[in-house]
Design a protein around this motif. Sequence first.
Motif, PDB file in Angstrom:
ATOM      1  N   UNK A 935     -23.116  -2.368  76.087  1.00 20.35           N
ATOM      2  CA  UNK A 935     -24.015  -2.551  74.953  1.00 20.35           C
ATOM      3  C   UNK A 935     -23.341  -3.338  73.838  1.00 20.35           C
ATOM      4  N   UNK A 954     -34.347  -6.246  72.455  1.00 22.60           N
ATOM      5  CA  UNK A 954     -34.231  -4.855  72.827  1.00 22.60           C
ATOM      6  C   UNK A 954     -33.010  -4.586  73.689  1.00 22.60           C
ATOM      7  N   UNK A 955     -31.902  -4.752  73.110  1.00 25.40           N
ATOM      8  CA  UNK A 955     -30.672  -4.383  73.804  1.00 25.40           C
ATOM      9  C   UNK A 955     -30.734  -2.884  74.057  1.00 25.40           C
ATOM     10  N   UNK A 961     -28.397   1.625  81.034  1.00 26.34           N
ATOM     11  CA  UNK A 961     -29.645   0.885  81.162  1.00 26.34           C
ATOM     12  C   UNK A 961     -29.428  -0.622  81.180  1.00 26.34           C
TER      13      UNK A 961
ATOM     14  N   UNK B   6     -36.314   0.187  78.539  1.00 22.88           N
ATOM     15  CA  UNK B   6     -35.142   0.851  77.984  1.00 22.88           C
ATOM     16  C   UNK B   6     -35.540   2.048  77.136  1.00 22.88           C
ATOM     17  N   UNK B   7     -34.623   2.954  77.022  1.00 23.49           N
ATOM     18  CA  UNK B   7     -34.881   4.106  76.169  1.00 23.49           C
ATOM     19  C   UNK B   7     -35.038   3.621  74.728  1.00 23.49           C
ATOM     20  N   UNK B   8     -36.033   4.123  74.090  1.00 25.83           N
ATOM     21  CA  UNK B   8     -36.277   3.658  72.735  1.00 25.83           C
ATOM     22  C   UNK B   8     -36.468   4.851  71.823  1.00 25.83           C
ATOM     23  N   UNK B   9     -36.310   4.601  70.571  1.00 30.10           N
ATOM     24  CA  UNK B   9     -36.794   5.563  69.603  1.00 30.10           C
ATOM     25  C   UNK B   9     -37.934   4.901  68.841  1.00 30.10           C
ATOM     26  N   UNK B  38     -34.131  -8.039  66.266  1.00 28.62           N
ATOM     27  CA  UNK B  38     -34.505  -8.452  67.610  1.00 28.62           C
ATOM     28  C   UNK B  38     -34.786  -7.284  68.528  1.00 28.62           C
ATOM     29  N   UNK B  39     -34.195  -6.156  68.176  1.00 29.29           N
ATOM     30  CA  UNK B  39     -34.358  -5.025  69.073  1.00 29.29           C
ATOM     31  C   UNK B  39     -35.602  -4.216  68.758  1.00 29.29           C
ATOM     32  N   UNK B  40     -36.356  -4.689  67.833  1.00 28.85           N
ATOM     33  CA  UNK B  40     -37.524  -3.930  67.401  1.00 28.85           C
ATOM     34  C   UNK B  40     -38.799  -4.568  67.917  1.00 28.85           C
ATOM     35  N   UNK B  41     -39.698  -3.709  68.287  1.00 38.81           N
ATOM     36  CA  UNK B  41     -40.982  -4.197  68.769  1.00 38.81           C
ATOM     37  C   UNK B  41     -42.068  -3.348  68.132  1.00 38.81           C
ATOM     38  N   UNK B  75     -41.029   0.450  67.981  1.00 39.17           N
ATOM     39  CA  UNK B  75     -40.061   1.080  68.875  1.00 39.17           C
ATOM     40  C   UNK B  75     -38.838   0.196  68.869  1.00 39.17           C
ATOM     41  N   UNK B  76     -37.708   0.817  69.095  1.00 39.70           N
ATOM     42  CA  UNK B  76     -36.482   0.035  69.011  1.00 39.70           C
ATOM     43  C   UNK B  76     -35.396   0.696  69.821  1.00 39.70           C
ATOM     44  N   UNK B  77     -34.424  -0.100  70.119  1.00 39.18           N
ATOM     45  CA  UNK B  77     -33.253   0.429  70.809  1.00 39.18           C
ATOM     46  C   UNK B  77     -32.047   0.446  69.910  1.00 39.18           C
ATOM     47  N   UNK B  78     -32.211  -0.020  68.715  1.00 41.72           N
ATOM     48  CA  UNK B  78     -31.025  -0.252  67.903  1.00 41.72           C
ATOM     49  C   UNK B  78     -31.430  -0.171  66.440  1.00 41.72           C
ATOM     50  N   UNK B  79     -30.743   0.626  65.697  1.00 40.55           N
ATOM     51  CA  UNK B  79     -31.114   0.677  64.271  1.00 40.55           C
ATOM     52  C   UNK B  79     -30.819  -0.622  63.540  1.00 40.55           C
ATOM     53  N   UNK B  80     -29.989  -1.443  64.133  1.00 41.03           N
ATOM     54  CA  UNK B  80     -29.718  -2.736  63.521  1.00 41.03           C
ATOM     55  C   UNK B  80     -31.024  -3.517  63.406  1.00 41.03           C
TER      56      UNK B  80
END
Lengths: 1645, 204
Positions: A935, A954-955, A961, B6-9, B38-41, B75-80
Amino acid sequence: MKNRLKGREEENVKKTFGDDTVIARDPEMSHKEEKLKIISEEFVENEDGEAEKLKKKLKVQKQKRRKQIRKLMLREVKEGRDQIQVFLTSSLSTAPHRCLPKLQDTGLEEQLEGTANLGFQQEHQERSESNLLSMAIRKGPRNLPPIPSTSRTGFAEFSMRERMREKLKAARSKAESALLQEIPSPKPRHFVSLREEEMTGFEEEPGKNVLREPQDKDSQRSTRVRFQDSGRKLKFKPQVPPGFPSAEEAYNFFTFNFDPEPEKDETKDKKREESNQEVEEGEEEEEKPTYEEQAEKMDEEELINKKEANDFLLDLDQTIHDFLELRAAEYESIHVIKQKEKEILFRPSSLTGIGYYRNKNIFSLLISQERKWFGDDGRILALPNPIKQFSTRPPIFSPEEGIEAGLEILYKKAVNSVPNNQYIVGSGDSLGQFQLDIDISGLIFTHHPCFSREHVLASKLAQLYDQHLARRQRNQTKFLTDKLNALRNAVHTHPDFTKTHGPGHTAQESMKKYKFDIRQTRRLRDAEEEKDRILLKTIIKVWKEMKSLRDFQKFTNTPIKLFLRKEEVDWKIDEKVFETEIQAETDELLEEHMEEYEKIMEEYNTAYQKWKTWKKTQRNKKKKKKATEDQEEATEGSEYGEEPVKPTPPEPVDRSTIEQQVRERALHRRRKPGEPILIPELSLAGSVTPIELCPRAEILRREDVKKRSVFLKVLFNNKEVSRTVSRQIGMDFRVHFGQIFNLQIHNWPESLTLQVYETAGYGSNNLLAEVFLPIPETTVFTGRASIEEIEFSSNQHVTLDHEGVGSGEPFSFEADGSNKIILMTSGKVSHSVAWAVGENGIPLIPPASQQSTGIRRRIDAIASIGASGLADMKKLAKWAAESKLDPNDPNNASLMQLITVATSGDTYVPEFFRLEQLQQEFNFISDEELNRSKRFRLLHLRTLEVPEFRNFKQVPIYDREIMEKVFQDYEKRIRDRGIIETKDHLDTHRAIVAKYLQQVRESVINRFLIARHHFLLSDLVVEEDVPNISILGVSLFKLAEQKRPLKPRRKGRKKVPAQNLSDGDIKLLVNILRAYDIPVRKPISSKLQQPSRSSRPFSETLVTSPSMQSPAHILDNVLNQVLVRPFVEVSFQRTVCHTTTAEGPNPSWNEELELPFRAPNSDYSTTSMQSVKDDIFINIFDEVLYDILEDDRERGSGIHTRIERHWLGSVRIPFSTLYFQGRIDGTFKIDIPPVLLGYSKERNIINERGFDSVRSLSDGTYITFFMTIEPHLVSGESVREKFDSQEDEKLLQATEKFHVECALKFPKRQCLTTVTNLSGKTVFITRYLRPLNPPQELLDMYPNNPQATAELVARYVALIPFLPDSVSFNGICDLWSTSDQFLDLLAGDEEEHAVLLCNYFLALGKKAWLVMGSAIPEGPTAYVLTWEQSQYLIWNPCSGHFYGQFDTFCPLKSVGCLISPDNIWFNIQRYDSPMRINFDITKPKLWKSFFSRSLPYPGLSSVQPEELIYQSTDKVAAAELQDRIEKILKEKIMEWRPRHMTRWNRYCTSTLRHFLPLLEKNQGKDVEEDHRAELLRQLGDYRFSGFPIHMAFSEVKPLIETVYSTGVHNIDISNVEFALAVYVHAYPKNVLSVWIYVASLVRNK
Amino acid sequence: MAAANPTVFMVMVNGQVESGQFPEFNDLYCKYCFVYGQDWVPTAGLEEGISQITSKSQDIHRTLVWNFPIDITFKSTNPYGWPQIVISVYGPDVFGNDVVRGYGAVHVPFIPGRHKRTIPMFVPESTSKLQKLTSWFMGRRPEYTDPKLVAQGEGREVTRVRSQGFVTLLLNVVTKDMKKLGYDTSSLELHTSSVIDLSEGILK
């Protein structure tokens, strides 16, 4: 420690017994050491045994909690034992040093007072002492050793061992009343009181006993006595009674465990020194009792401990866990305390007479409790903060909505943050805090402005007296006299000194040495004596002065008084001593002189001999020379000159004179015999005149002094850390502070400074002086550090208007003012600085490694062994281990400590230098681990904008994963950077080129990386320009203009920077207006033949030709059905849009199509947009309706038709062109395949209606459209950077000037003088032009036809793939490559093509220029202009087409400048359209030339090579490539038709394959009819639609795209068959021409 | 590429652009949009919106109330790249031209719960007095090429701005799976956990 003690003892012994005493104890000591271990072991067993017993008894009572209790008891017992041990060791060890002298006489309180006077430094001492005392006292009265020996001596009998046993017994008795019978006395209290009385009596006795019976060798003698003796005098040889430990053993045992409390010993020691004199006498008597008490108090302590423990246990009702916790807190119930109190405080009431005990008891109680309440520093032990860590109440959440959760105030306890010692390099693990204790005890002014004259004298006197005291203490004179005597004795008693000469050589030597020593010593002694005497005299003199001053001023200011104590001496003895001394000295001197005399005599003799011989020879010579000539005399003059002086014999030494001298000297220096010894004694007993009796000036002075106060600031590393209280200056100019500052530090201190401030009245603080304190050695601990005095002085000038003498001001004691002296304010600060010792005895010293980080300080431990500069601790430790350094040697103590510290691993000495020492702070994870995380790697690569990951969305949050394959591409690319991959490219050469391009590109990108992140205001803020007149005018004009004009114009739009866009924001707008001359369907029956236009020569082509078609023919066509039903389809990024179907060959659609744009990776940054390589295809199709109704009868009821679309041609526009242009607007030539089966370009006269006179000038089909991007994107700016250049500076200046001039006139016209080459350097543009040979192969083709050759060459150049710089170099700059580079790269944009073509034309002998201008659709571009047979031709280098100057369809729309190999001409004509300008460059009014008469052409050398070398292309490779392309395309077509079967007609394919080379040969002309006939013949029963596509070859992808765009695969008739043939024709230099023939066949029924 | 799902929050934001305080201006409307990494949708709701024009209230506060609802789920995978809400306010000037009255941005709160945020608003300044005059005259004030620029740092150094009013937002934030993925943002939990840590330290 022991050794140190030993050493001290030795010193002591030396002092008392003189030098001669031989100390021979060491062997015994080692012996003792061995034994003591055994004994201690015995003790352990013994006590354990006792504990067992105890335990059993407890078991009976409390069976339930047996285990806990046992543990506890064991621990208690052990602790008790330890305490005893510790205590004993300390007390015993101090005993020999005669400590606690005052104890008896003055009582504890007095003692404390006394010590308090000594300032803070003694506080420790005091504490430890009082500790000791208290313990002793507590024990003392409590228990009596149960051994019933009543005699005093018998008391001493029981050994320590027995004592221990007794202790335990007593403990037991306390623990359980049931055990009472074991104790011999049923009423211990009485007994104890008795015991005390005994003791009081005893106190005076035992010491005497010891002294009285020193020779008693009886084994009955008490161990204590023995022990004491051995400890002190070592005179007695103690004999060990069997079964008892010897005194030495006992001593050793108790001294063994020394180290934990070293400072006690030290303090005692010090104290001893201070009170030395008093203690001297009668001290032994005192000593023993205290000692005894001490011994007893351990019993007491043991007892109490036990008791406590038991009580404690009994009270316990808790679980183990709780109990343990409580234990740590030392909980004691009030009941227990009370009881204890009662026990201890009870007795004194019965002993009312002896206040001493009472005091002791109270204090001991205090102290016993103090163990729990007070810390080592005497402060109350408490948690740093009584507030609980967290609230006991559950947190209440406010019901009010008003308070936000995030803003709610929470109480958080202020926690002492752990100090960040990590800022120190390599401090390794936590070292905790360190503490430096600075004790400032006081300040004494040796001079102060307020000093009166008397004070000055007093301080002088005091100094002198101090000096005197110091001297007397050292007593050098005595020492030297003794030494002298000893030496003399040695000389006298030396055997055979005078007799044996030969063998006693060594003896003689030593004798000589002795004598030398004697002389030296005597000299020294004399000097010392003299000094002593002078000092004494001065003291007396000063005192006299002072007295006279006091008399003079009639008051006294100082209490100083000097007494001279006369010590009468026996005159006779004195005289005798004096005489003997003189005699001895005289003898020695005489001897000395005799020796000297002998030596001189010897010298004299030899010299005399010499002289004699010389004289003789001289005489002889003279005799001889009397006869010789005179002139020789001169030469011999020199010889005469050397005549040695006749030596005079030395005088013999006279004893009487020497004696006289000695006497004189002695009288001068020494006390005369019989003269009383004067001992000055300074006392402060004098009375100071009260203030009322003083004169006014003095009163003023005293008042002034009173006003003044002093305080000190403590500066640590130049920061003030604390300050003392402000104290008034006393009349004696002494200030007592007695303050201790505990500095908690982390680092090795760099500096310690005290600043002395004085405050006068309410005035401001006045910095008097700075005192720099030395940072203590690591071996200096609190309690051991001695008070030192450091002098300071200030250079301030102070003048006072009263009696005070001021500072820095001259004053005099004399009435007449002579003899002036100037004194500066000065004084002494008494202080001590030491390292604190932690609770567990660990000194709180920063490790040595830190020292080196601060000021380079060497540890003396190392320096002491002469190895300064050693830094490697490990090596040092190793060396110490190897060299078997004696760890017991006190000299090595500090070194050993250092080594133990170093080797224990506490200190970590870094072996490196680190720049960013804080970096480690932020590394919460090691780099390897970080790299292992997929990651983080992904995130990192994305941040680096690595192309593969630039817009990775969405890294995933978990490593698991992230697929491993994510990195595969990237890793492969990184790995393959150097490897050339041929698979994708089908062609090695192109693969190499691609790699090369990639590398150039990367380097260019790197170069402009910074520029990309540089923003201008215009990038961020939209702001209207300040309007100038023209804009204002326009806007005014706008007001007047029509709202809906008849001919609307497109308005400019706002530009949007691409960076903030996202998917779907950008659209492609295509407005298709109309098309001209679309090929029409040809009826199969039609046999009309028409000569192709393109076969005509230039002249014919370009000459306006009238319609050559007969009207009949036209009519024929007209009468036919619909000619063509074309529609336009725009495809971009596989999105397809199409217009409606129009009719006829000149349709008009006027439709707007909208296509979405998707950037690669959804990255809409400028860079990414620039590198979009997608093309926009505008295809024209013919919609053909086939009636497939099979049954005619159904015609009435239904329509069953099939729509087929036939590709007619296309226009391809790269997206990059659109992106940079913003919009593309105009009429473009449609690229129509040379062979379009079933269609013909028929002229439709009807439609043209005679307007064609202009249009028909050029053949081909045209389409008009408008295309733009919505919103208007800001294209990347060119680089705002100047490149370095190898051009002449003048030339560059000229270019700039030229530019400015041109831009002034025609700002929009392109003017190009310098360009950037591939290596990023600016090059003058004409250097690119130079005649270059085209490939010979092309020249050979049409040797007699220059026109054909020219066309062929143009075609060859056009075949080199077009690759815009913006794509390859991210649009940052326009790089020009030379023609050979271009041919090697096989890719380039218009400039490269144009330059190459121009160079070829020049080589062909044509007049050719490079035209810089703008064209559609390319925008700013480069074309080639040639002069051919009285007309100008404009060549499009990228397509190979040529246009006449007046061709309406010429894509070149404006001309900026012309460039020839030797000049540049800028177009200064009014118009710039090629049709409207004159290309005659000789006219300076029309063309502004760069080089002119004022600036002649300097003859610039070309950057182009002399000639181009062409390798003939490998035909085999071409054939191979051909096969591969064909295969790929076939696969693709099948792929595009997923729902249908794709059948390949092999027969047709082979036919097409034969046909393609023909097409290549004829360049796509003149073959159509033949071909059609051929096809018809072969495929008669098939309906055939297909076309050949011709392309330059660069990659496979464009080929695929082109084929796809034709839509051949879209036919979904069930029985359709396909044919596909590829032909690759190889031109020199690997330029490949690719023909693809695609066709679909439908069998006619 | 990465796993398809991917797992998201998730972060759900709803609330409203409550009101604004622009003492000098009246009849303003506002736009909001979200800027995120970029990790946010965004999974549901509207990413941007434009409100009605509101006039000043008659009371003493003279606030401009929009009460314009916001409702979006990410939804996102990264708080960045945590989403920021960008507000831009427009209104007519003297001549009736629509000009920008303020830009402002604020991060969506991390902590679940109800949050009130008051954003100071600002507008870019003209580069010179003359330009200021002409821009006023011509009704084309300087404005950002993209309102989203105010949520970014890059390139801002070339601009000069002037503050202009405030906008108050009310945001209700709900998060899902944040804790599960190791991001502990709730204040309550922070509190209790710190207590636990402390007591652990004591026990040791």
